[in-house]
Design a protein around this motif. Sequence first.
Motif, PDB file in Angstrom:
ATOM      1  N   LEU A  67      66.743  14.842 -41.035  1.00 17.51           N
ATOM      2  CA  LEU A  67      67.879  14.389 -39.841  1.00 17.51           C
ATOM      3  C   LEU A  67      69.289  14.100 -40.406  1.00 17.51           C
ATOM      4  CD1 LEU A  67      69.055  12.864 -37.069  1.00 17.51           C
ATOM      5  CD2 LEU A  67      68.859  10.467 -38.636  1.00 17.51           C
ATOM      6  N   ILE A  68      69.517  13.638 -42.120  1.00 10.42           N
ATOM      7  CA  ILE A  68      70.209  13.637 -42.876  1.00 10.42           C
ATOM      8  C   ILE A  68      70.669  14.875 -42.992  1.00 10.42           C
ATOM      9  CG2 ILE A  68      71.423  13.095 -45.259  1.00 10.42           C
ATOM     10  CD1 ILE A  68      69.199  11.154 -45.214  1.00 10.42           C
ATOM     11  N   THR A  69      69.264  16.340 -43.038  1.00 14.88           N
ATOM     12  CA  THR A  69      69.522  17.475 -43.106  1.00 14.88           C
ATOM     13  C   THR A  69      70.585  17.930 -42.155  1.00 14.88           C
ATOM     14  OG1 THR A  69      67.801  17.906 -44.883  1.00 14.88           O
ATOM     15  CG2 THR A  69      69.194  19.605 -44.738  1.00 14.88           C
ATOM     16  N   TYR A  70      70.476  17.396 -41.768  1.00 15.95           N
ATOM     17  CA  TYR A  70      70.600  18.721 -39.942  1.00 15.95           C
ATOM     18  C   TYR A  70      72.009  18.077 -39.683  1.00 15.95           C
ATOM     19  CZ  TYR A  70      70.912  18.971 -34.844  1.00 15.95           C
ATOM     20  OH  TYR A  70      71.658  19.092 -33.633  1.00 15.95           O
ATOM     21  N   ILE A  71      72.725  16.787 -40.161  1.00 15.74           N
ATOM     22  CA  ILE A  71      73.822  16.411 -39.494  1.00 15.74           C
ATOM     23  C   ILE A  71      74.872  16.857 -40.965  1.00 15.74           C
ATOM     24  CG2 ILE A  71      75.734  14.006 -39.863  1.00 15.74           C
ATOM     25  CD1 ILE A  71      73.484  14.285 -37.813  1.00 15.74           C
ATOM     26  N   HIS A  72      74.126  16.951 -41.997  1.00 19.41           N
ATOM     27  CA  HIS A  72      74.439  17.960 -43.455  1.00 19.41           C
ATOM     28  C   HIS A  72      75.522  19.126 -42.705  1.00 19.41           C
ATOM     29  CE1 HIS A  72      74.606  18.950 -47.858  1.00 19.41           C
ATOM     30  NE2 HIS A  72      75.121  19.907 -47.597  1.00 19.41           N
ATOM     31  N   GLU A  73      74.223  19.829 -42.025  1.00 17.88           N
ATOM     32  CA  GLU A  73      74.346  21.280 -41.773  1.00 17.88           C
ATOM     33  C   GLU A  73      75.460  21.385 -40.760  1.00 17.88           C
ATOM     34  OE1 GLU A  73      73.811  23.263 -44.012  1.00 17.88           O
ATOM     35  OE2 GLU A  73      72.322  22.257 -45.209  1.00 17.88           O
ATOM     36  N   VAL A  74      75.292  20.376 -39.532  1.00 21.60           N
ATOM     37  CA  VAL A  74      76.337  20.640 -38.436  1.00 21.60           C
ATOM     38  C   VAL A  74      77.942  20.416 -38.902  1.00 21.60           C
ATOM     39  CG1 VAL A  74      76.764  19.528 -36.594  1.00 21.60           C
ATOM     40  CG2 VAL A  74      74.729  19.883 -36.603  1.00 21.60           C
ATOM     41  N   ALA A  75      77.830  19.185 -40.334  1.00 22.89           N
ATOM     42  CA  ALA A  75      78.917  18.783 -40.400  1.00 22.89           C
ATOM     43  C   ALA A  75      79.581  20.207 -40.897  1.00 22.89           C
ATOM     44  CB  ALA A  75      79.397  17.735 -41.456  1.00 22.89           C
ATOM     45  N   ARG A  78      81.067  22.363 -37.896  1.00 24.43           N
ATOM     46  CA  ARG A  78      82.342  21.731 -37.517  1.00 24.43           C
ATOM     47  C   ARG A  78      83.747  22.738 -38.307  1.00 24.43           C
ATOM     48  NH1 ARG A  78      81.357  17.697 -33.544  1.00 24.43           N
ATOM     49  NH2 ARG A  78      82.837  16.420 -34.231  1.00 24.43           N
ATOM     50  N   VAL A  79      83.235  22.156 -39.481  1.00 28.49           N
ATOM     51  CA  VAL A  79      84.335  22.552 -40.185  1.00 28.49           C
ATOM     52  C   VAL A  79      84.844  24.299 -40.017  1.00 28.49           C
ATOM     53  CG1 VAL A  79      85.343  22.844 -42.896  1.00 28.49           C
ATOM     54  CG2 VAL A  79      83.984  20.639 -41.829  1.00 28.49           C
ATOM     55  N   HIS A  80      83.615  24.860 -40.322  1.00 28.12           N
ATOM     56  CA  HIS A  80      84.148  26.502 -39.458  1.00 28.12           C
ATOM     57  C   HIS A  80      84.796  25.921 -38.472  1.00 28.12           C
ATOM     58  CE1 HIS A  80      83.899  30.609 -39.768  1.00 28.12           C
ATOM     59  NE2 HIS A  80      82.765  30.122 -38.294  1.00 28.12           N
ATOM     60  N   LYS A  81      84.503  25.384 -37.617  1.00 22.18           N
ATOM     61  CA  LYS A  81      84.840  25.533 -36.501  1.00 22.18           C
ATOM     62  C   LYS A  81      86.523  25.506 -36.313  1.00 22.18           C
ATOM     63  CE  LYS A  81      81.240  27.319 -34.088  1.00 22.18           C
ATOM     64  NZ  LYS A  81      81.638  28.497 -32.628  1.00 22.18           N
ATOM     65  N   PHE A  98      81.246  14.879 -42.822  1.00 20.36           N
ATOM     66  CA  PHE A  98      79.547  14.090 -42.694  1.00 20.36           C
ATOM     67  C   PHE A  98      79.944  12.979 -42.143  1.00 20.36           C
ATOM     68  CE2 PHE A  98      76.149  14.086 -45.897  1.00 20.36           C
ATOM     69  CZ  PHE A  98      75.236  14.316 -45.216  1.00 20.36           C
ATOM     70  N   LYS A  99      80.550  12.553 -42.978  1.00 21.40           N
ATOM     71  CA  LYS A  99      80.891  11.125 -42.659  1.00 21.40           C
ATOM     72  C   LYS A  99      80.565  10.328 -40.891  1.00 21.40           C
ATOM     73  CE  LYS A  99      82.728   9.255 -47.347  1.00 21.40           C
ATOM     74  NZ  LYS A  99      84.124   8.827 -47.487  1.00 21.40           N
ATOM     75  N   GLN A 100      81.634  11.208 -40.538  1.00 26.65           N
ATOM     76  CA  GLN A 100      81.616  10.790 -38.764  1.00 26.65           C
ATOM     77  C   GLN A 100      80.971  11.139 -38.508  1.00 26.65           C
ATOM     78  OE1 GLN A 100      85.821  13.498 -37.896  1.00 26.65           O
ATOM     79  NE2 GLN A 100      86.588  11.768 -39.016  1.00 26.65           N
ATOM     80  N   LEU A 101      80.051  12.063 -38.654  1.00 27.17           N
ATOM     81  CA  LEU A 101      78.891  12.310 -38.179  1.00 27.17           C
ATOM     82  C   LEU A 101      77.612  11.861 -38.394  1.00 27.17           C
ATOM     83  CD1 LEU A 101      78.719  16.590 -38.090  1.00 27.17           C
ATOM     84  CD2 LEU A 101      79.792  14.838 -36.094  1.00 27.17           C
ATOM     85  N   LEU A 102      77.554  11.145 -38.930  1.00 24.05           N
ATOM     86  CA  LEU A 102      76.445  10.114 -39.646  1.00 24.05           C
ATOM     87  C   LEU A 102      76.606   8.508 -39.267  1.00 24.05           C
ATOM     88  CD1 LEU A 102      73.082  10.799 -41.075  1.00 24.05           C
ATOM     89  CD2 LEU A 102      74.129  10.359 -43.024  1.00 24.05           C
TER      90      LEU A 102
END
Length: 206
Positions: A67-75, A78-81, A98-102
């Motif tokens: 879960l932590i890794t998933y959120i890490h990579e989604v962050a 989102r930065v890329h987008k 990362f902070k906002q998503l987790l």
Amino acid sequence: MTEQEITNALACHVPDRSVAYCLDLWRNNPFSLVLTKTRHTKAGDFSVKQQASRITINRDLNPFQFLITYIHEVAHLRVHKKINCLVQPHGAAWKTEFKQLLEPLLTPEVFPLHVLTCLITHMRKPRASTCSDARLTHALRQFDQAGVTGIALDELSEGSIFRLRGRQFKKGKLRRTRVYCHEIATNRNFLVGYNVLVEPGDTQNR
């Protein structure tokens, strides 16, 4: 990747109370999720090829680490987008995302209390890898799959003999988050992460 495929993957790999949230993140910015075999150098990564976003995650991670890794990579996604240009991979933009998503997941309904305590502390200044946080790594490893064996390199004393991926080493001095290690067979030196799981030998201080 279809919504049903991502739902099935998440249901098998993240804590139950986090599935719906993780699925919403995918709906907002769809990507291909690829589950890989164990990679000793990383737990996950994000990449873009021909406008298609892809996240890979090691399939053998325990649910909380996954879960932590998933959120890490989604962050990263989102930065890329949002920025769509070269930025420091784990710089201010990623840390904020990362902070906002987790943050919505930092509850005892999702994480065991002792993991949650370590994770909240870690997220005050998130790092590129949770493996650089010894307390959090130790808390997460208690939930690793059966069959994952070994001890963290930092638990061995300097001079200890150990095996890593079938090769024999002698532990040297710590350098920040890595340890100088001498490979006995080749007489070469390597830097090894201090939290890497190794098989301890029975001889020390050779």
